[in-house]
Design an enzyme around this catalytic site. Structure first.
Site, PDB file in Angstrom:
ATOM      1  N   GLU A 131      35.647  41.832  29.950  1.00 39.07           N
ATOM      2  CA  GLU A 131      35.924  41.054  30.909  1.00 39.07           C
ATOM      3  C   GLU A 131      35.040  39.768  31.076  1.00 39.07           C
ATOM      4  O   GLU A 131      33.913  39.979  31.215  1.00 39.07           O
ATOM      5  CB  GLU A 131      36.085  41.750  32.152  1.00 39.07           C
ATOM      6  CG  GLU A 131      36.837  40.662  33.248  1.00 39.07           C
ATOM      7  CD  GLU A 131      36.838  41.668  34.512  1.00 39.07           C
ATOM      8  OE1 GLU A 131      37.767  41.053  35.248  1.00 39.07           O
ATOM      9  OE2 GLU A 131      36.385  42.667  34.846  1.00 39.07           O
ATOM     10  N   HIS A 165      40.233  35.410  35.640  1.00 40.76           N
ATOM     11  CA  HIS A 165      39.486  36.188  34.505  1.00 40.76           C
ATOM     12  C   HIS A 165      40.354  36.352  33.311  1.00 40.76           C
ATOM     13  O   HIS A 165      41.455  35.902  33.135  1.00 40.76           O
ATOM     14  CB  HIS A 165      39.977  37.680  35.195  1.00 40.76           C
ATOM     15  CG  HIS A 165      39.148  38.269  36.502  1.00 40.76           C
ATOM     16  ND1 HIS A 165      39.758  38.999  37.300  1.00 40.76           N
ATOM     17  CD2 HIS A 165      38.050  37.802  37.159  1.00 40.76           C
ATOM     18  CE1 HIS A 165      38.875  38.824  38.494  1.00 40.76           C
ATOM     19  NE2 HIS A 165      37.980  38.346  38.144  1.00 40.76           N
ATOM     20  N   TYR A 194      51.212  44.113  37.909  1.00 39.51           N
ATOM     21  CA  TYR A 194      51.098  43.500  36.401  1.00 39.51           C
ATOM     22  C   TYR A 194      51.096  44.319  35.350  1.00 39.51           C
ATOM     23  O   TYR A 194      50.472  45.337  35.507  1.00 39.51           O
ATOM     24  CB  TYR A 194      49.942  42.430  36.503  1.00 39.51           C
ATOM     25  CG  TYR A 194      48.590  43.137  36.702  1.00 39.51           C
ATOM     26  CD1 TYR A 194      47.714  43.123  35.483  1.00 39.51           C
ATOM     27  CD2 TYR A 194      48.087  43.079  37.702  1.00 39.51           C
ATOM     28  CE1 TYR A 194      46.425  43.875  35.834  1.00 39.51           C
ATOM     29  CE2 TYR A 194      46.739  43.743  38.278  1.00 39.51           C
ATOM     30  CZ  TYR A 194      45.858  44.138  36.861  1.00 39.51           C
ATOM     31  OH  TYR A 194      44.757  44.744  37.232  1.00 39.51           O
ATOM     32  N   GLN A 214      49.809  48.874  29.547  1.00 40.82           N
ATOM     33  CA  GLN A 214      49.285  49.354  31.156  1.00 40.82           C
ATOM     34  C   GLN A 214      49.484  48.639  32.267  1.00 40.82           C
ATOM     35  O   GLN A 214      50.003  47.468  31.920  1.00 40.82           O
ATOM     36  CB  GLN A 214      47.679  49.032  30.652  1.00 40.82           C
ATOM     37  CG  GLN A 214      46.582  49.420  32.013  1.00 40.82           C
ATOM     38  CD  GLN A 214      45.006  49.194  31.765  1.00 40.82           C
ATOM     39  OE1 GLN A 214      44.661  49.063  30.589  1.00 40.82           O
ATOM     40  NE2 GLN A 214      44.381  48.793  32.772  1.00 40.82           N
ATOM     41  N   ASP A 215      49.933  49.357  33.438  1.00 42.38           N
ATOM     42  CA  ASP A 215      50.135  48.426  34.579  1.00 42.38           C
ATOM     43  C   ASP A 215      48.915  48.586  35.452  1.00 42.38           C
ATOM     44  O   ASP A 215      48.407  49.494  35.615  1.00 42.38           O
ATOM     45  CB  ASP A 215      51.230  49.329  35.201  1.00 42.38           C
ATOM     46  CG  ASP A 215      52.511  49.084  34.372  1.00 42.38           C
ATOM     47  OD1 ASP A 215      52.765  48.630  33.606  1.00 42.38           O
ATOM     48  OD2 ASP A 215      53.471  49.640  35.003  1.00 42.38           O
ATOM     49  N   HIS A 270      43.283  34.016  34.421  1.00 42.18           N
ATOM     50  CA  HIS A 270      44.312  34.234  35.256  1.00 42.18           C
ATOM     51  C   HIS A 270      43.611  34.577  36.445  1.00 42.18           C
ATOM     52  O   HIS A 270      42.631  35.144  36.506  1.00 42.18           O
ATOM     53  CB  HIS A 270      45.166  35.472  34.685  1.00 42.18           C
ATOM     54  CG  HIS A 270      46.125  36.026  35.938  1.00 42.18           C
ATOM     55  ND1 HIS A 270      45.921  37.155  36.474  1.00 42.18           N
ATOM     56  CD2 HIS A 270      47.229  35.420  36.560  1.00 42.18           C
ATOM     57  CE1 HIS A 270      46.815  37.399  37.681  1.00 42.18           C
ATOM     58  NE2 HIS A 270      47.665  36.356  37.374  1.00 42.18           N
ATOM     59  N   LYS A 279      50.030  39.108  30.275  1.00 42.29           N
ATOM     60  CA  LYS A 279      50.419  39.667  31.614  1.00 42.29           C
ATOM     61  C   LYS A 279      51.638  39.389  32.061  1.00 42.29           C
ATOM     62  O   LYS A 279      52.075  38.231  31.979  1.00 42.29           O
ATOM     63  CB  LYS A 279      49.435  39.544  32.571  1.00 42.29           C
ATOM     64  CG  LYS A 279      47.937  40.103  32.443  1.00 42.29           C
ATOM     65  CD  LYS A 279      46.834  39.681  33.208  1.00 42.29           C
ATOM     66  CE  LYS A 279      45.583  40.158  33.075  1.00 42.29           C
ATOM     67  NZ  LYS A 279      44.609  39.692  34.185  1.00 42.29           N
ATOM     68  N   LYS A 334      31.156  39.590  41.434  1.00 42.63           N
ATOM     69  CA  LYS A 334      30.941  39.127  40.297  1.00 42.63           C
ATOM     70  C   LYS A 334      31.914  37.694  39.964  1.00 42.63           C
ATOM     71  O   LYS A 334      31.535  36.809  39.358  1.00 42.63           O
ATOM     72  CB  LYS A 334      31.899  40.149  39.428  1.00 42.63           C
ATOM     73  CG  LYS A 334      32.105  39.898  37.818  1.00 42.63           C
ATOM     74  CD  LYS A 334      32.816  41.168  37.374  1.00 42.63           C
ATOM     75  CE  LYS A 334      33.948  41.669  37.706  1.00 42.63           C
ATOM     76  NZ  LYS A 334      34.668  42.590  37.107  1.00 42.63           N
ATOM     77  N   ASP A 335      32.988  37.582  40.685  1.00 41.59           N
ATOM     78  CA  ASP A 335      33.514  36.355  40.727  1.00 41.59           C
ATOM     79  C   ASP A 335      32.872  35.062  41.100  1.00 41.59           C
ATOM     80  O   ASP A 335      33.026  34.038  40.655  1.00 41.59           O
ATOM     81  CB  ASP A 335      35.004  36.293  41.665  1.00 41.59           C
ATOM     82  CG  ASP A 335      36.035  36.892  40.550  1.00 41.59           C
ATOM     83  OD1 ASP A 335      35.890  37.206  39.537  1.00 41.59           O
ATOM     84  OD2 ASP A 335      37.069  37.549  41.177  1.00 41.59           O
TER      85      ASP A 335
END
Length: 182
Positions: free
Chosen positions: A141, A61, A130, A46-47, A117, A70, A165-166
Site C-alpha cells: 500500500e 491510496h 468496494y 475481495q470486498d 483513490h 475498484k 498514515k495518511d
C-alpha cells in the site's frame, strides 16, 4: 443499468436500474455479464466495507505491485469519491475526477488499476463498500498527500480527519518513478 464516462478514460459511473415500490427497492449491485457488457472486465476477488463519520478522509491510496481496480458504492450516507491518474505514461497523469456517491443516488464508480483513490465523508456517517480485482497487500500500500497542490483536488473541507498514515503521504512529485504504476 447505464455507464457514464468521466473526464478520465476508464473511470466511469454506473447507474443501476432501481425497481422501487411501496415496499422499498431492489437493484443488482453487481452482475458480471452486465458489467462486462459495459466494459468492466476482470474478476473481483475481495470486498471491503468501511464506516466513517463526517469529515473523515481516507486516501489517496494505491497498490503498486498488486494494483487494484475498484467498484465503489455507498449504502449509508454520502461521500465525495476521488480518483487520481498516477500512471507514469498516461497523458492524464496527475489529473483527478470526483463523483458523489450516496445511499440515495445508488451510483457506483469504477476505478481502474493505476489510479490513486480516496473519499471524504459528507454526511453524519457513511458506509462505503468496494469490490477489488486483486487482494489487499499491506506491504504494497502506498499513498499520495490528500492536499497535494499540484493535483489540486477541490475538497469541500479544509481540515478533514485523517489517519496518522495518511498525514504522512508525500506529494505526487516527491514519489520516485519506481513507486508509480506504468
Amino acid at each position: 443499468m447505464q455507464r457514464i464516462d468521466t473526464q478520465l478514460p476508464g473511470v466511469c459511473i454506473i447507474e443501476p436500474a432501481v425497481f422501487a415500490d411501496a415496499r422499498g427497492f431492489f437493484l443488482e449491485s453487481y452482475h458480471q455479464r452486465k458489467y462486462s457488457e459495459l466494459g468492466i472486465e476482470g474478476t473481483f476477488v475481495q470486498d471491503g466495507h468501511s464506516r466513517s463519520t463526517r469529515g473523515v478522509l481516507r486516501g489517496l491510496h494505491y497498490q503498486l505491485r498488486h494494483p487494484q481496480a475498484k467498484l465503489c458504492r455507498v449504502v449509508y450516507g454520502e461521500v465525495l469519491d476521488i480518483a487520481v491518474d498516477i500512471r507514469r505514461s498516461s497523458p492524464h497523469f496527475g489529473r483527478w475526477v470526483a463523483v458523489h456517491l450516496s445511499a440515495e443516488n445508488k451510483r457506483q464508480v469504477y476505478i481502474p488499476a493505476g489510479f490513486a483513490h480516496g473519499f471524504l465523508v459528507l454526511s453524519e456517517a457513511a458506509e462505503f463498500l468496494y469490490k477489488c480485482d486483486d487482494f489487499y497487500q499491506p506491504g504494497d500500500e502506498h499513498g499520495i498527500a490528500w492536499n497535494d497542490p499540484r493535483i489540486g483536488v477541490e475538497w469541500p473541507l479544509a481540515a478533514p480527519l485523517l489517519s496518522e498514515k495518511d498525514r504522512q503521504n508525500p506529494p505526487l512529485a516527491d514519489l520516485p518513478a519506481n513507486l508509480l504504476p506504468e
